[in-house]
Scaffold this motif. Structure first.
Motif, PDB file in Angstrom:
ATOM      1  N   GLU A   1      -8.359   2.799 -10.013  1.00 47.99           N
ATOM      2  CA  GLU A   1      -8.163   3.993 -10.982  1.00 47.99           C
ATOM      3  C   GLU A   1      -9.495   3.979 -11.848  1.00 47.99           C
ATOM      4  O   GLU A   1      -9.743   4.869 -12.553  1.00 47.99           O
ATOM      5  CB  GLU A   1      -7.071   3.936 -11.842  1.00 47.99           C
TER       6      GLU A   1
ATOM      7  N   ALA B   1      -1.458  -6.808  -6.705  1.00 50.03           N
ATOM      8  CA  ALA B   1      -1.482  -5.287  -5.896  1.00 50.03           C
ATOM      9  C   ALA B   1      -1.633  -4.636  -7.165  1.00 50.03           C
ATOM     10  O   ALA B   1      -2.206  -3.395  -7.296  1.00 50.03           O
ATOM     11  CB  ALA B   1      -0.432  -5.107  -5.193  1.00 50.03           C
ATOM     12  N   TYR B   2      -1.082  -4.888  -8.268  1.00 53.42           N
ATOM     13  CA  TYR B   2      -1.004  -4.039  -9.462  1.00 53.42           C
ATOM     14  C   TYR B   2      -2.181  -4.187 -10.090  1.00 53.42           C
ATOM     15  O   TYR B   2      -2.745  -3.009 -10.474  1.00 53.42           O
ATOM     16  CB  TYR B   2       0.331  -4.585 -10.471  1.00 53.42           C
TER      17      TYR B   2
ATOM     18  N   SER C   1      -4.951  -4.407  -8.606  1.00 60.06           N
ATOM     19  CA  SER C   1      -6.039  -3.717  -7.686  1.00 60.06           C
ATOM     20  C   SER C   1      -5.751  -2.206  -7.808  1.00 60.06           C
ATOM     21  O   SER C   1      -6.913  -1.295  -7.936  1.00 60.06           O
ATOM     22  CB  SER C   1      -5.586  -4.164  -6.137  1.00 60.06           C
ATOM     23  N   LYS C   2      -4.392  -1.775  -8.103  1.00 63.95           N
ATOM     24  CA  LYS C   2      -4.260  -0.337  -8.445  1.00 63.95           C
ATOM     25  C   LYS C   2      -4.918   0.058  -9.716  1.00 63.95           C
ATOM     26  O   LYS C   2      -5.689   1.299  -9.649  1.00 63.95           O
ATOM     27  CB  LYS C   2      -2.893  -0.173  -8.761  1.00 63.95           C
TER      28      LYS C   2
ATOM     29  N   LEU D   1       5.351  -3.914  -7.720  1.00 63.98           N
ATOM     30  CA  LEU D   1       4.141  -4.348  -7.103  1.00 63.98           C
ATOM     31  C   LEU D   1       3.910  -5.756  -7.403  1.00 63.98           C
ATOM     32  O   LEU D   1       4.209  -6.245  -8.672  1.00 63.98           O
ATOM     33  CB  LEU D   1       2.879  -3.554  -7.520  1.00 63.98           C
TER      34      LEU D   1
ATOM     35  N   SER E   1      -8.564  -3.792  -2.723  1.00 60.39           N
ATOM     36  CA  SER E   1      -7.279  -3.813  -2.127  1.00 60.39           C
ATOM     37  C   SER E   1      -6.998  -5.063  -1.862  1.00 60.39           C
ATOM     38  O   SER E   1      -7.582  -5.857  -1.128  1.00 60.39           O
ATOM     39  CB  SER E   1      -7.414  -2.907  -0.633  1.00 60.39           C
TER      40      SER E   1
ATOM     41  N   GLU F   1       3.264   2.774  -2.166  1.00 59.19           N
ATOM     42  CA  GLU F   1       3.803   2.949  -3.272  1.00 59.19           C
ATOM     43  C   GLU F   1       5.154   3.599  -3.353  1.00 59.19           C
ATOM     44  O   GLU F   1       6.061   3.327  -4.069  1.00 59.19           O
ATOM     45  CB  GLU F   1       2.793   3.632  -4.558  1.00 59.19           C
TER      46      GLU F   1
ATOM     47  N   SER G   1      -3.184  -7.685  -1.886  1.00 55.77           N
ATOM     48  CA  SER G   1      -1.731  -7.862  -2.244  1.00 55.77           C
ATOM     49  C   SER G   1      -1.362  -9.400  -2.432  1.00 55.77           C
ATOM     50  O   SER G   1      -0.250  -9.844  -2.821  1.00 55.77           O
ATOM     51  CB  SER G   1      -0.866  -7.669  -0.730  1.00 55.77           C
TER      52      SER G   1
ATOM     53  N   ASP H   1       0.712  -1.237  -0.084  1.00 51.49           N
ATOM     54  CA  ASP H   1       0.064  -0.002   0.040  1.00 51.49           C
ATOM     55  C   ASP H   1       0.822   1.106   0.005  1.00 51.49           C
ATOM     56  O   ASP H   1       0.540   2.175  -0.252  1.00 51.49           O
ATOM     57  CB  ASP H   1      -0.726  -0.162   1.156  1.00 51.49           C
TER      58      ASP H   1
END
Length: 282
Positions: free
Chosen positions: A256, A248-249, A251-252, A244, A262, A234, A264, A232
């Motif tokens: 967006e 996690a990537y 999730s990001k 990441l 969220s 970055e 990992s 979390d």
């Protein structure tokens, strides 16, 4: 507590033009039962740090207690190395004896154990790493496949019955299937050797298997985090030269696009997506 590190500092070539501070006041604790990750850029001090844990590098400044052994005082190297097993990157290069059984039994033999105990430990360790003892014990380790050689090298460390296992990039050079097999093997080994410490550049492995992660940068400890806490952050991930993990990537990217995700790890990502899907279709 398995390993207690306090104000650990180490300088290579002190007092010379080549002087370099590899570790600078590092303090943290590895608890019994941890699957502990150590991450950071090349040259951040990771290998120097773990080389202290079984006495390969002598303590210079600070204090270090490993499995109840105070390394700032006189201690028994043999006892320390029976408690803390070290597996280097590409451990298959450590093989040297004429048969698999002799190679795996080398460590127990150095402990002064009986022939019967050495043979029993070798057999148990070979089977623990998923190899057929009868089929492989009399073969030369150099006739084996790369994956088998890596398992034999690992068995040689496990035959010492360590309480803590230290690994430097255990999946380096393996294909995706080989990486997964080694990581699943480590989970099985953890039942016998409860504390595992792993250096890795593979953030998917770190996020999926480690419960706590230490981040090093320039010889300094940037912090110890859970996988979710670390990924979390970055800015810290970028500063440490890490990528990441794929969950996690993803999730990001979803965040967006307006989705409250969220995760990992793969399991967290799947559960988070299913939860959003269920809420939308309720």
């Amino acid at each position: 507590m398995s390993i207690v590190v306090k104000d650990l500092t180490y300088i290579y070539s002190p007092g010379t033009p080549f002087e370099r501070k590899a570790l600078d006041g590092v303090t943290f604790t590895i608890e019994d039962g941890d699957f502990f990750g150590i991450v950071g850029r090349t040259g951040s001090g990771k290998s120097t740090l773990i080389s202290h844990f079984n006495g390969l590098i002598k303590l210079m400044n600070g204090s270090l207690i490993v499995e109840g052994i105070d390394l700032s005082e006189k201690y028994d190297y043999k006892k320390l190395r029976s408690q803390v097993g070290m597996v280097f990157q590409y451990p298959e290069y450590q093989l040297f004896d004429e048969t698999v059984e002799k190679d795996v039994g080398f460590g127990p033999k150095n402990l002064g154990l009986s022939a019967a105990e050495i043979a029993e430990r070798a057999k148990n360790a070979i089977e623990l790493v998923g190899l057929d003892y009868r089929e492989i014990k009399d073969r030369s380790p150099f006739e084996l496949s790369g994956g088998q050689m890596r398992r034999v090298a690992l068995a040689g460390v496990l035959a010492m019955k360590p309480k803590t296992l230290i690994l430097d990039e255990p999946t380096a050079g393996l294909d995706p299937k080989g990486k997964e097999e080694i990581m699943q093997l480590l989970l099985r080994i953890k039942r016998e050797c409860p504390t595992i410490v792993m250096i890795s550049h593979n953030m998917d492995e770190v996020s999926s298997y480690c419960n706590r992660i230490a981040v090093l940068g320039g010889g300094k400890l940037k912090g110890v985090f859970s996988p979710k806490e670390l990924f979390d952050k970055e800015e810290l991930v970028a500063e440490a030269g890490l990528s990441l993990p794929m969950p996690a990537y993803i999730s990001k990217l979803l965040v967006e696009r307006g989705l409250n995700v969220s995760a990992s790890s793969e399991d967290e990502l799947v559960q988070s997506i299913l939860s959003i899907w269920g809420a939308k279709n309720a």
